[in-house]
Design an enzyme around this catalytic site. Structure first.
Site, PDB file in Angstrom:
ATOM      1  N   ASP A  98       0.872  -1.167   0.000  1.00 40.23           N
ATOM      2  CA  ASP A  98       0.000   0.000   0.000  1.00 40.23           C
ATOM      3  C   ASP A  98       0.914   1.224   0.000  1.00 40.23           C
ATOM      4  OD1 ASP A  98      -2.349   1.621   0.522  1.00 40.23           O
ATOM      5  OD2 ASP A  98      -3.210  -0.176   1.435  1.00 40.23           O
ATOM      6  N   ASP A 199      -2.991   4.784  -2.199  1.00 41.04           N
ATOM      7  CA  ASP A 199      -4.006   5.318  -1.296  1.00 41.04           C
ATOM      8  C   ASP A 199      -4.365   6.776  -1.596  1.00 41.04           C
ATOM      9  OD1 ASP A 199      -5.427   4.943   1.398  1.00 41.04           O
ATOM     10  OD2 ASP A 199      -4.249   6.740   1.813  1.00 41.04           O
ATOM     11  N   GLU A 256      -6.571   4.268  -5.816  1.00 46.89           N
ATOM     12  CA  GLU A 256      -7.827   4.471  -5.080  1.00 46.89           C
ATOM     13  C   GLU A 256      -8.381   5.824  -5.531  1.00 46.89           C
ATOM     14  OE1 GLU A 256      -9.688   4.586  -0.566  1.00 46.89           O
ATOM     15  OE2 GLU A 256      -7.870   5.676  -1.029  1.00 46.89           O
ATOM     16  N   HIS A 329     -11.179  -3.171   3.369  1.00 49.35           N
ATOM     17  CA  HIS A 329     -11.069  -2.905   4.808  1.00 49.35           C
ATOM     18  C   HIS A 329     -11.844  -1.678   5.249  1.00 49.35           C
ATOM     19  CE1 HIS A 329      -8.354  -0.284   2.788  1.00 49.35           C
ATOM     20  NE2 HIS A 329      -8.149   0.390   3.897  1.00 49.35           N
ATOM     21  N   ASP A 330     -12.493  -0.984   4.316  1.00 49.38           N
ATOM     22  CA  ASP A 330     -13.238   0.227   4.657  1.00 49.38           C
ATOM     23  C   ASP A 330     -14.753   0.031   4.558  1.00 49.38           C
ATOM     24  OD1 ASP A 330     -10.959   1.822   5.040  1.00 49.38           O
ATOM     25  OD2 ASP A 330     -10.852   2.375   2.926  1.00 49.38           O
TER      26      ASP A 330
HETATM   27  C1  NOJ Z   1      -8.198   5.139   2.285  1.00 54.01           C
HETATM   28  C2  NOJ Z   1      -7.912   3.916   3.090  1.00 54.01           C
HETATM   29  O1  NOJ Z   1      -8.517   2.809   2.465  1.00 54.01           O
HETATM   30  C3  NOJ Z   1      -8.458   4.168   4.476  1.00 54.01           C
HETATM   31  O2  NOJ Z   1      -8.446   3.012   5.265  1.00 54.01           O
HETATM   32  C4  NOJ Z   1      -7.637   5.279   5.089  1.00 54.01           C
HETATM   33  O3  NOJ Z   1      -8.172   5.583   6.358  1.00 54.01           O
HETATM   34  C5  NOJ Z   1      -7.656   6.530   4.223  1.00 54.01           C
HETATM   35  N1  NOJ Z   1      -7.438   6.235   2.829  1.00 54.01           N
HETATM   36  C6  NOJ Z   1      -6.590   7.494   4.661  1.00 54.01           C
HETATM   37  O4  NOJ Z   1      -5.318   7.012   4.354  1.00 54.01           O
END
Ligand code: NOJ
Length: 557
Positions: A98, A199, A256, A329-330
């Site tokens: 990541d 990210d 992302e 994971h989000d």
């Molecule tokens: C996206 C990530 O998937 C998330 O988990 C993170 O909190 C934010 N970006 C900030 O880095």
């Protein structure tokens, strides 16, 4: 289309903190990933994306990096990573890390030096501005809630943080910062990493006009996305990043990027010479069958989702390759998001897994998805651990919800559902660790676990394996990746159907995403049933008969 090594990706995302602990501290580690490589190879995946393992105070569970060149000791060391890369390669699996470069941790030495001397060299590494009338420079809301600015003690200065206050945004306008990042990226690529999930990359460029806008919430702040998401000029940074790093190593990169990216710049992002190999398709992320919008309207929700999925295919056509995923994971677990609770069983779970699996693009699974891990709602707010959960909870209270309503809202949406430890077996702590884990194991691990499903040829896990092997098969791999996509049965409620065609080969994919059976006319001649989550006959009186939540894949002529 120019063929690339990563085009055959069946990816698997690992959240290392919750995957497998091997040293008995209750936290997953890199050796834990290595220990499960045979299991992952058995599932059929060939690329792993590791969520952040860099040194971090873990305020945002690794998305706050305090040393880009070190592995956090909780996960192990660089040799563990080298071992993981080598053993994964032996099994035909490539490792992606990541890359978190929109912001650092507030404990990063660069930021510490910036605080000591905001006007000095390191002050220019971050976005530091004068306050206005004793307040923040503007009223942008952070993506996690509250002001996007934090006051620097004993000054009239504030620093920008689009996420938590422990994640100050880097100043990408500063060429010295950019060069530091590029050198660091190349060091990881030299070590043997084959690429990155990148990210929060839409936010690198900010519109420095910093307008104060009319507030859109009780907190007095405003959603400032137009000023810090895919802002004009971001391409200069992204193309420099790609040219200086990724391209030199033929790396695979997954950006992302929010799906509000304007269609006319898609090719710049993921075209043959794009900034990234691919980007995630988030178009399903906002759908939740228990949200106020869709409660008691599951079929309408599926139809709205279908519209978005198909529109996305239209937009992307000829421009590049999308990365189709359902869990990360989000997000809460997919079965909870798309299937009404009383309908959750093998059939609905397996159908949901296939809902975007055979669309053009590559696919990524999240740990636990193939065994159908579920959300873990909590009875009190204290049981949660993620700062964004608490910020949202406070926001809900501020907006007038009672504590019970705010907790219900958290239980519906929190990203912590996806972060419970991996359920390997029905032993203590689900086989994740020998010690009390950092985050509670979902108590359903006795019913839902890897060992039980691996032994059972009729399990969800076995079905995911079948989906993967169909996508990877010599016969159909190219068709699923590059073949034409044409919607079929588009106006049929609750049905997501489409044809995939490459040259003279045609495959029909039908998801009956509802709790009632559906009879559909056969659009051509059926040659073979390639996959179904039911064993019953498919044809009835010259029509296709689909059971509730049936996923059916047919080869046609
Ligand atoms: C996206 C990530 O998937 C998330 O988990 C993170 O909190 C934010 N970006 C900030 O880095």
């Amino acid at each position: 289309m120019l063929k690339k090594w990563w085009h055959n990706t069946i990816g698997y995302q690992i959240y290392p903190k919750s995957f497998q602990d091997t040293n008995g501290d209750g936290i997953g580690d890199l050796k834990g990933v290595t220990a499960h490589l045979d299991d992952l190879a058995d599932l059929g995946i060939n690329v792993i994306w590791l969520c952040p393992v860099n040194k971090s105070p873990m305020k945002d569970h690794g998305y706050d990096v305090s040393d880009y060149d070190e592995i956090d000791p909780m996960f192990g060391c660089k040799d563990d990573l080298r071992e993981l890369i080598a053993k994964a390669e032996e099994r035909g699996i490539k490792i992606l890390m990541d890359l978190v470069v929109n912001h650092t941790s507030s404990e990063h030495p660069w930021f510490q030096k910036a605080l000591e001397d905001p006007d000095g060299e390191y002050g220019k590494y971050y976005i530091i501005q004068e306050g206005k009338d004793g307040k923040e420079p503007n009223n942008w809301r952070s993506i996690f809630g509250g002001s996007a600015w934090e006051w620097i003690k004993d000054t009239n200065l504030y620093y920008l943080h689009l996420f938590t206050k422990w994640q100050p945004d880097l100043n990408w306008e500063n060429p010295v910062v950019r060069q530091q990042i590029y050198d660091m990226v190349n060091r990881w690529l030299d070590l043997g990493i084959r690429g990155f999930r990148v990210d929060a990359i839409s936010h690198l460029k900010k519109d420095f006009t910093y307008q104060n806008l009319p507030s859109d919430g009780a907190d007095g702040y405003v959603n400032g996305f137009p000023y810090f998401s895919n802002v004009d000029g971001i391409g200069t940074f992204l193309s420099e990043l790609q040219e200086t790093t990724f391209k030199r190593y033929d790396a695979m990169t997954i950006g992302e990027v929010d799906d509000d990216l304007p269609a006319d710049v898609l090719s710049d992002f993921i075209g043959e010479n794009g900034y990234f190999s691919t980007i995630f398709d988030f178009c399903h992320a906002k759908f939740h069958v228990n949200s106020a919008e869709w409660k008691d309207k599951p079929v309408e929700m599926i139809d709205a989702l279908k519209k978005r999925l198909f529109a996305r295919q239209d937009t992307i056509k000829g421009k590049g390759i999308l990365c189709n995923f359902l869990e990360n994971h989000d997000l809460p677990r997919i079965v909870e998001r798309l299937i009404p609770a009383k309908e959750i069983d093998f059939y609905s779970r397996s159908m949901v897994g296939g809902i975007n699996f055979f669309l053009p693009g590559i696919v990524f699974l999240y740990q636990g998805q193939a065994i159908g891990m579920m959300d873990y709602p909590k009875e009190s707010i204290e049981a949660f651990v993620d700062p964004s959960t608490f910020i949202h909870y406070d926001e809900y209270l501020q907006n007038g919800m009672t504590k019970a309503e705010a907790l219900a809202q958290i239980n519906l949406k929190t990203r912590e559902h996806a972060r419970t430890p991996m359920q390997w077996n029905d032993g203590p702590y689900a086989g994740f660790s020998s010690a009390d884990p950092w985050f509670q194991v979902n108590p359903n691990y006795r019913q839902i676990n890897y060992d039980a499903q691996k032994k059972d040829p009729d399990s969800l896990y076995a079905f995911y394996k079948k989906m993967i092997s169909l996508r990877k098969s010599d016969e159909f791999q190219e068709l699923f990746l590059y073949g034409e996509f044409t919607p079929v049965y588009e106006s049929e409620p609750g049905v997501i159907g489409y044809e995939r065609r490459l040259d003279d080969k045609s495959v029909l994919v039908i998801n009956n995403a509802k709790s009632t059976e559906t009879i559909l006319p056969i659009p051509g001649t059926i040659k073979k049933v390639l996959l179904s989550n039911y064993e019953n006959p498919v044809l009835q009186n010259g029509n296709i008969k689909l059971q509730r939540y049936q996923l059916l894949i047919l080869e046609c002529v």
